[in-house]
Write an enzyme that holds these catalytic residues in place. Structure first.
Site, short mmCIF file in Angstrom:
data_model
loop_
_atom_site.label_atom_id
_atom_site.label_comp_id
_atom_site.label_asym_id
_atom_site.label_seq_id
_atom_site.Cartn_x
_atom_site.Cartn_y
_atom_site.Cartn_z
N ASN A 389 0.82 -1.20 0.00
CA ASN A 389 0.00 0.00 0.00
C ASN A 389 0.86 1.26 0.00
O ASN A 389 0.96 1.95 -1.01
CB ASN A 389 -0.93 0.00 1.22
CG ASN A 389 -2.05 1.03 1.10
OD1 ASN A 389 -1.84 2.13 0.61
ND2 ASN A 389 -3.23 0.68 1.58
N ASP A 390 1.51 1.54 1.11
CA ASP A 390 2.25 2.80 1.24
C ASP A 390 3.39 2.94 0.25
O ASP A 390 3.70 4.04 -0.21
CB ASP A 390 2.79 2.93 2.67
CG ASP A 390 1.68 2.89 3.71
OD1 ASP A 390 0.61 3.46 3.44
OD2 ASP A 390 1.89 2.28 4.77
N VAL A 391 4.04 1.82 -0.11
CA VAL A 391 5.21 1.89 -0.98
C VAL A 391 4.83 2.13 -2.44
O VAL A 391 5.70 2.31 -3.29
CB VAL A 391 6.07 0.61 -0.87
CG1 VAL A 391 6.60 0.48 0.55
CG2 VAL A 391 5.30 -0.63 -1.28
N VAL A 392 3.52 2.13 -2.76
CA VAL A 392 3.06 2.43 -4.12
C VAL A 392 2.09 3.60 -4.12
O VAL A 392 1.36 3.81 -5.09
CB VAL A 392 2.40 1.19 -4.78
CG1 VAL A 392 3.41 0.08 -4.96
CG2 VAL A 392 1.21 0.70 -3.96
N ALA A 430 0.76 3.09 7.28
CA ALA A 430 0.96 4.50 7.67
C ALA A 430 -0.37 5.23 7.85
O ALA A 430 -0.38 6.41 8.21
CB ALA A 430 1.81 5.22 6.64
#
Length: 463
Positions: A389-392, A430
């Site tokens: 999720n957060d890394v994309v 996050a």
């Protein structure tokens, strides 16, 4: 050759073995062997320490062997039972125990100081140092453990954390100075310093958001290594000193690398100002979710030229890495090129995704780091985002109000098609909504990742 010289020689051999082991950890292909070599070095160091001459001549072998049996049993049982998804929590917990050892050594040696010891001395300073660093590592690691397993939420924090952290550090410096300027040992001041150090470990980690935990883990690992160095200085034990330096230095290097990968400052880490989670302002895109079914996705994948898989913590939770590798094998049999894009902080600790994929026999040459992956996305037909999720999240690039703003991400939205595997529309670790889910080229495949991938594999085989 004197007996002590023989001991020092074998200490040197074990240190060389440590360094060889660390060198092996620098690449995934040699990491397993490197870990075993480092463990061999540690075993040698323990055996040498057992036969080294003791300064006070006391026979403590019953306590030593008893502690080794208890600790070894706990370690073996934990290693066998722990799931790969829980490995970051175990690392944090064991790291905290290492800090506790340094802390207890510092306290014990204060009680062992001979009457009339000069307080303004190197011995007293080293005791203070080992106790402080060990205490911070202990409580900081326990808070990190709580955040990783979900028992402590990111909204659990202290008011004005930066002020509290700086005030705590100032108090620690003042108390340390008071201890060393006393005419004799003042144990109430020592215990006050211990309490404040334990509190600082909590105050230091508490404000840090869950998405930044990989940085915290590597930093605390370094702190524990520094604590081990302090304990080694207390006993003039060369293997503890150099081993602690190696752990501390490698942890700091990894911390700096993680900070760069997340576009964070190490100074922000030290004052507890890493982006705590919270919501950004969102995206200007119209929030319409487009779904895809397994049959259509199977056909799309089978006739693609290039497919890239982006694994995240959700893949680990679903234990879907094995079926993911099976799909890779099926697609390659159809002539499809399959790669994996690994973000530096994907998962809950550095290298988490690499270990998971290695467990499934994924070839290391198929793993793409951040920059090569981003270069390849525009020519990729389909990107499968599985549990990430957060890394994309494009908010890191275009939403200055987002707590992850500035963090380098995998630019999956530049690919021709993106399919996101998720249970629902919940936010990531996050706590930030992801506008990628509503993108023009994005479709969602809802459900358990392992079950969805299993159906997808069958559909590809039958398409």
């Amino acid at each position: 050759m004197e007996y002590t010289n023989i001991v020092d020689f074998f200490y040197l051999v074990s240190i060389v073995v440590f360094i060889i082991g660390l060198k092996g950890l620098s690449h995934p292909e040699s990491a397993r062997k490197g870990n075993l070599v480092a463990a061999l070095g540690m075993g040698m160091a323990i055996l040498i320490s057992l036969v080294a001459p003791q300064q006070n001549g006391d026979n403590n072998y019953i306590w030593i062997i008893g502690g080794m049996l208890v600790g070894g049993t706990i370690g073996i049982v934990s290693a066998k039972k722990i799931a790969m998804t829980k490995m970051p929590e175990m690392v944090s917990l064991f790291n905290g125990l290492g800090g506790a050892c340094a802390m207890l050594i510092g306290i014990a040696e204060f009680n062992n100081l001979p009457a009339g010891t000069e307080m303004m001395s190197g011995a007293v300073f080293i005791n203070i140092f080992a106790m402080f660093v060990g205490a911070v590592s202990l409580t900081g690691s326990l808070v990190a453990y709580g955040k990783l397993n979900g028992s402590l939420r990111d909204n659990f924090s202290l008011p004005a954390p930066q002020i509290i952290n700086l005030a705590s550090l100032l108090g620690i410096i003042v108390l340390s100075g008071l201890i060393m300027t006393q005419p004799e040992l003042n144990m109430p001041l020592v215990y006050a310093l211990l309490g404040l150090s334990l509190f600082y470990g909590i105050a230091f980690v508490t404000p840090i958001g869950g998405g930044d935990m990989p940085v915290v883990i590597s930093l605390l690992n370094s702190v524990t290594g520094i604590g081990a160095t302090g304990a080694g200085l207390i006993y003039s034990n060369n293997i503890m000193i150099i081993g602690g330096i190696l752990v501390g230095a490698s942890g700091i290097i990894l911390t700096v690398m993680m900070c760069e990968a997340m576009n964070r400052s190490l100074v922000n880490v030290l004052v507890g100002n890493l982006g705590a989670s919270g919501g950004g302002s969102g995206s200007g895109r119209e929030e319409i979710v487009k779904e895809v079914n397994v049959s259509d996705l199977a056909i799309q994948l089978k006739y693609a030229d290039r497919v890239c898989i982006v694994p995240g913590y959700g893949l680990a939770v679903a234990q879907a890495q094995h079926i993911c590798h099976e799909i890779e094998t099926v697609l390659e049999a159809e002539g499809v090129e399959v790669k994996y894009a690994i973000h530096p902080v994907a998962g809950r600790m550095p290298g988490h995704m690499n270990v998971l994929l290695a467990e499934s026999d994924v070839s290391y040459d198929k793993l793409l780091e951040l920059e090569p992956a981003n270069d390849s996305f525009p020519s990729t037909d389909v990107v499968l985002v599985i549990g990430a999720n957060d890394v994309v999240n494009p908010s890191a690039k275009d939403d200055s109000s987002s707590p992850i703003y500035g963090m380098p991400i995998l630019d999956v939205e530049t690919a021709k098609n993106v399919v996101v595997f998720k249970r629902g529309m919940s936010t990531g670790y996050a706590g930030v909504q992801n506008p990628l889910f509503f993108g023009d080229r994005t479709k969602m495949l809802f459900g358990d990742a392992k079950a969805s991938l299993g159906k997808l594999k069958e559909e590809i085989a039958n398409a």
